[in-house]
Design a protein around this motif. Sequence first.
Motif, PDB file in Angstrom:
ATOM      1  N   MET A  19     -34.832  13.190  14.094  1.00 23.90           N
ATOM      2  CA  MET A  19     -33.487  12.805  13.668  1.00 23.90           C
ATOM      3  C   MET A  19     -33.154  13.455  12.323  1.00 23.90           C
ATOM      4  N   GLY A  20     -34.133  13.549  11.433  1.00 21.67           N
ATOM      5  CA  GLY A  20     -33.933  14.228  10.153  1.00 21.67           C
ATOM      6  C   GLY A  20     -33.625  15.707  10.341  1.00 21.67           C
ATOM      7  N   GLN A  21     -34.307  16.352  11.282  1.00 19.08           N
ATOM      8  CA  GLN A  21     -34.046  17.763  11.572  1.00 19.08           C
ATOM      9  C   GLN A  21     -32.625  17.950  12.103  1.00 19.08           C
ATOM     10  N   ILE A  22     -32.188  17.036  12.969  1.00 20.13           N
ATOM     11  CA  ILE A  22     -30.834  17.118  13.516  1.00 20.13           C
ATOM     12  C   ILE A  22     -29.806  16.969  12.395  1.00 20.13           C
ATOM     13  N   ARG A  23     -30.010  15.998  11.504  1.00 19.53           N
ATOM     14  CA  ARG A  23     -29.078  15.821  10.378  1.00 19.53           C
ATOM     15  C   ARG A  23     -29.013  17.091   9.526  1.00 19.53           C
ATOM     16  N   THR A  24     -30.158  17.690   9.260  1.00 23.93           N
ATOM     17  CA  THR A  24     -30.208  18.909   8.455  1.00 23.93           C
ATOM     18  C   THR A  24     -29.458  20.052   9.128  1.00 23.93           C
ATOM     19  N   VAL A  25     -29.654  20.219  10.425  1.00 21.28           N
ATOM     20  CA  VAL A  25     -28.973  21.287  11.167  1.00 21.28           C
ATOM     21  C   VAL A  25     -27.458  21.100  11.097  1.00 21.28           C
ATOM     22  N   PHE A  26     -26.990  19.874  11.262  1.00 17.53           N
ATOM     23  CA  PHE A  26     -25.544  19.626  11.214  1.00 17.53           C
ATOM     24  C   PHE A  26     -25.000  19.828   9.803  1.00 17.53           C
ATOM     25  N   ARG A  27     -25.746  19.382   8.784  1.00 20.09           N
ATOM     26  CA  ARG A  27     -25.295  19.594   7.403  1.00 20.09           C
ATOM     27  C   ARG A  27     -25.163  21.084   7.099  1.00 20.09           C
ATOM     28  N   GLN A  28     -26.128  21.877   7.583  1.00 14.95           N
ATOM     29  CA  GLN A  28     -26.108  23.313   7.317  1.00 14.95           C
ATOM     30  C   GLN A  28     -24.998  24.022   8.088  1.00 14.95           C
ATOM     31  N   ASN A  29     -24.857  23.697   9.368  1.00 14.09           N
ATOM     32  CA  ASN A  29     -23.905  24.418  10.217  1.00 14.09           C
ATOM     33  C   ASN A  29     -22.455  23.980  10.041  1.00 14.09           C
ATOM     34  N   PHE A  30     -22.245  22.774   9.519  1.00 15.53           N
ATOM     35  CA  PHE A  30     -20.887  22.277   9.332  1.00 15.53           C
ATOM     36  C   PHE A  30     -20.629  21.901   7.876  1.00 15.53           C
ATOM     37  N   SER A  31     -21.277  22.591   6.951  1.00 14.73           N
ATOM     38  CA  SER A  31     -21.189  22.218   5.540  1.00 14.73           C
ATOM     39  C   SER A  31     -19.747  22.228   5.020  1.00 14.73           C
ATOM     40  N   THR A  32     -18.961  23.192   5.432  1.00 14.91           N
ATOM     41  CA  THR A  32     -17.567  23.278   4.966  1.00 14.91           C
ATOM     42  C   THR A  32     -16.754  22.086   5.459  1.00 14.91           C
ATOM     43  N   GLN A  33     -16.885  21.756   6.752  1.00 10.19           N
ATOM     44  CA  GLN A  33     -16.101  20.665   7.330  1.00 10.19           C
ATOM     45  C   GLN A  33     -16.609  19.297   6.873  1.00 10.19           C
ATOM     46  N   ILE A  34     -17.902  19.166   6.706  1.00 11.86           N
ATOM     47  CA  ILE A  34     -18.499  17.872   6.361  1.00 11.86           C
ATOM     48  C   ILE A  34     -18.332  17.560   4.881  1.00 11.86           C
ATOM     49  N   GLY A  35     -18.457  18.558   4.038  1.00 18.60           N
ATOM     50  CA  GLY A  35     -18.340  18.336   2.593  1.00 18.60           C
ATOM     51  C   GLY A  35     -19.368  17.330   2.107  1.00 18.60           C
TER      52      GLY A  35
END
Length: 172
Positions: A19-35
């Motif tokens: 689950m931590g790896q998934i969170r990291t992948v999403f933070r990296q790939n959607f950093s602009t949209q997620i802020g």
Amino acid sequence: MKPRLSISRKWTPLPPELMGQIRTVFRQNFSTQIGDSTVEADGQIYPEEILVRVGIRSGNALKQNNWEISLGYKRNKDNVLKLLHLAVDAAASLFEQFFAAENDHDFPRIWEEVDFEGRKIFIQYSTLNSNLEAEADRILGDNASENLVQGDLDDVEVDLATVKAALGIMPD
């Protein structure tokens, strides 16, 4: 999270490391949209279903935008790790659609079957706040999260070695 299949009653949480790896992948790939928003990820494996939820929440907002993906599988036939990767890819695709949309009105609030990369998967959108749910469980004394196997324990046996083997995380 509520499973899609009515027979899905006994489950095991997906490993926190995954689950931590998934969170990291999403933070990296959607950093602009997620802020500065928080990425949440959760998952459960049932004897015939894999359930994954990925969501984002802004600051202390009550609303958390989640995508839940359900995949049916056969224990001795399917590669569970590949199916988990498929679920994460599907969630990423849904996040792209979400960020491109003007609002969340067109996203399914109940399980909807879609074809994704040649496989039938089920998706739904929710605004459930996972932190509030966890806090409510804590206040109500629901300590189920401390158990490896959770849910209705009367009908199916699952052991730790089987879950680890299915996920491909057995030590060499």
